[in-house]
Enzyme design. Structure first.
Site, PDB file in Angstrom:
ATOM      1  N   GLY A 103      -1.353  -1.702   6.628  1.00 23.25           N
ATOM      2  CA  GLY A 103      -1.417  -2.846   7.531  1.00 23.25           C
ATOM      3  C   GLY A 103      -2.761  -3.532   7.433  1.00 23.25           C
ATOM      4  N   ARG A 144     -14.835  -6.464  -0.320  1.00 19.66           N
ATOM      5  CA  ARG A 144     -14.228  -6.007   0.943  1.00 19.66           C
ATOM      6  C   ARG A 144     -13.511  -4.663   0.728  1.00 19.66           C
ATOM      7  NH1 ARG A 144      -8.696  -4.627   2.386  1.00 19.66           N
ATOM      8  NH2 ARG A 144      -8.421  -4.999   4.595  1.00 19.66           N
ATOM      9  N   VAL A 145     -13.678  -3.765   1.661  1.00 19.81           N
ATOM     10  CA  VAL A 145     -12.959  -2.492   1.633  1.00 19.81           C
ATOM     11  C   VAL A 145     -12.182  -2.356   2.942  1.00 19.81           C
ATOM     12  CG1 VAL A 145     -13.201   0.025   1.580  1.00 19.81           C
ATOM     13  CG2 VAL A 145     -14.670  -1.391   0.137  1.00 19.81           C
ATOM     14  N   THR A 205       0.869  -1.178   0.000  1.00 26.40           N
ATOM     15  CA  THR A 205       0.000   0.000   0.000  1.00 26.40           C
ATOM     16  C   THR A 205       0.902   1.223   0.000  1.00 26.40           C
ATOM     17  OG1 THR A 205      -1.810  -1.059   1.162  1.00 26.40           O
ATOM     18  CG2 THR A 205      -1.615   1.318   1.465  1.00 26.40           C
TER      19      THR A 205
END
Ligand code: ASP
Length: 328
Positions: free
Chosen positions: A246, A222-223, A194
């Site tokens: 994370g 999913r978010v 990320t």
């Protein structure tokens, strides 16, 4: 004429003052996870350093010229989105079904405005569309098809979903699926990539931006935390700017990014106390892995993580620059 002369002298006297307070800082991350010297061969390590430096350069050029922290964090994140090395944009991880669903958010610390998109499949640079949500709509978060339609209407670059195909990421999906079949669960320790940036500009304004493909083998649309303001991203000129990475579910439940700002404002904690207290305190106790980058209104930097490494770096108007991957 008289007004002109007065303004001229005022400017002459005030400009050094403006410059005196004009320090800038930009901090970036490219994800936290199992990053140790055994897993990252030297050649790949050099490529990561080069890409992180390129992202810092892009952000710094804007800040040095007196540009806004918002422009700087967007520019830095776009560079990492365009690289297949990070789990954002071009290098997004795969969903359970073998697709890519991207999330991003951005926040302006001076106006307390924010924009985000989630679950998009064909937007090349999600961070730019997130910014457009902030600046062109009365909303904060747009999702899925609606977010894609908005992006098209704004004229941003739309790509074929195949643009996001990356063999390394696809192999990661196969490995996760195998783990799920054999163990009934998958290990999350390998997640990383990320991207995010936080910055303080010479005008004293803070901004934060985060972009991700989420977690490998995610399902049911999913978010995670990255497009959630207060979880993965937060900025407030009164305290700090934060971008996290994370295990997103926990970053949402513990409102991590907002909590850092709150600890500073309510408890009088320093940036580092607040950031470390959450990553190496709260999340560690929960056995949750992750990290974050943060900058406060005075330009202090914090980059804690509780994994073996985190792609990270910062640069300041003082000329100081640090870029690191591993723990040491
Ligand atoms: N925080 C991201 C998510 O949960 C993943 C990551 O940072 O690695 O979607």
């Amino acid at each position: 004429m008289k007004h002109f002369v007065i303004s001229f002298f005022l400017l002459l006297f005030l400009s050094p003052l403006v410059y005196a307070q004009g320090n800038y800082t930009i901090v970036i991350h490219g994800g936290a996870g199992n990053v140790d010297r055994q897993r990252v061969p030297e050649a790949r390590e050099a490529e990561f350093y080069a890409k992180l430096n390129e992202a810092l350069d892009a952000g710094e050029a804007i800040l040095k010229a007196g540009g806004s922290s918002l422009d700087a964090v967007e520019a830095a994140v776009r560079i990492m989105e365009d690289s297949p090395k990070f789990n954002a944009g071009r290098g997004a991880v795969f969903t359970y079904e073998g697709g890519n669903e991207l999330d991003a958010s951005i926040m302006c610390g001076s106006k307390i405005t924010a924009g985000a998109i989630a679950g998009v499949t064909n937007i090349r640079n999600p961070i730019t569309t997130a910014r457009m949500v902030m600046e062109q709509t009365p909303h904060v978060l747009l999702t899925g098809k609606g977010a894609e339609q908005f992006a098209r209407e704004q004229g941003v670059e739309i790509v074929d979903p195949s643009y996001f195909f990356d063999q390394y990421r696809y192999d990661q999906l196969q490995e996760s699926l195998r783990q799920m079949q054999e163990q009934g669960y998958m290990e999350t320790g390998d997640m990383m990539g990320t991207v995010g940036a936080v910055a303080l500009d010479v005008h004293g304004n803070l901004a934060a931006a985060t972009s991700t493909g989420g977690m490998t083998a995610k399902r049911y649309n999913r978010v995670g935390d990255s497009p959630i303001i207060g979880a993965g991203t937060y900025a407030n000129n009164a305290s700090c700017a934060v971008s996290a990475t994370g295990h997103g579910e926990f970053f949402i439940k513990y409102a991590v990014a907002f909590d850092i700002s709150a600890r500073m404002l309510y408890k009088g904690s320093s940036l580092d106390e607040a950031a470390n207290g959450i990553i190496n305190g709260t999340l560690n106790d929960l056995n949750v892995s992750g990290g974050l980058v943060a900058v406060d209104k005075d330009g202090n930097v914090s980059m804690p993580f509780n994994t073996s490494g985190m792609f990270r770096g910062y640069t300041k108007s003082s000329g100081e620059r640090v870029v690191k991957i591993f723990a040491d």
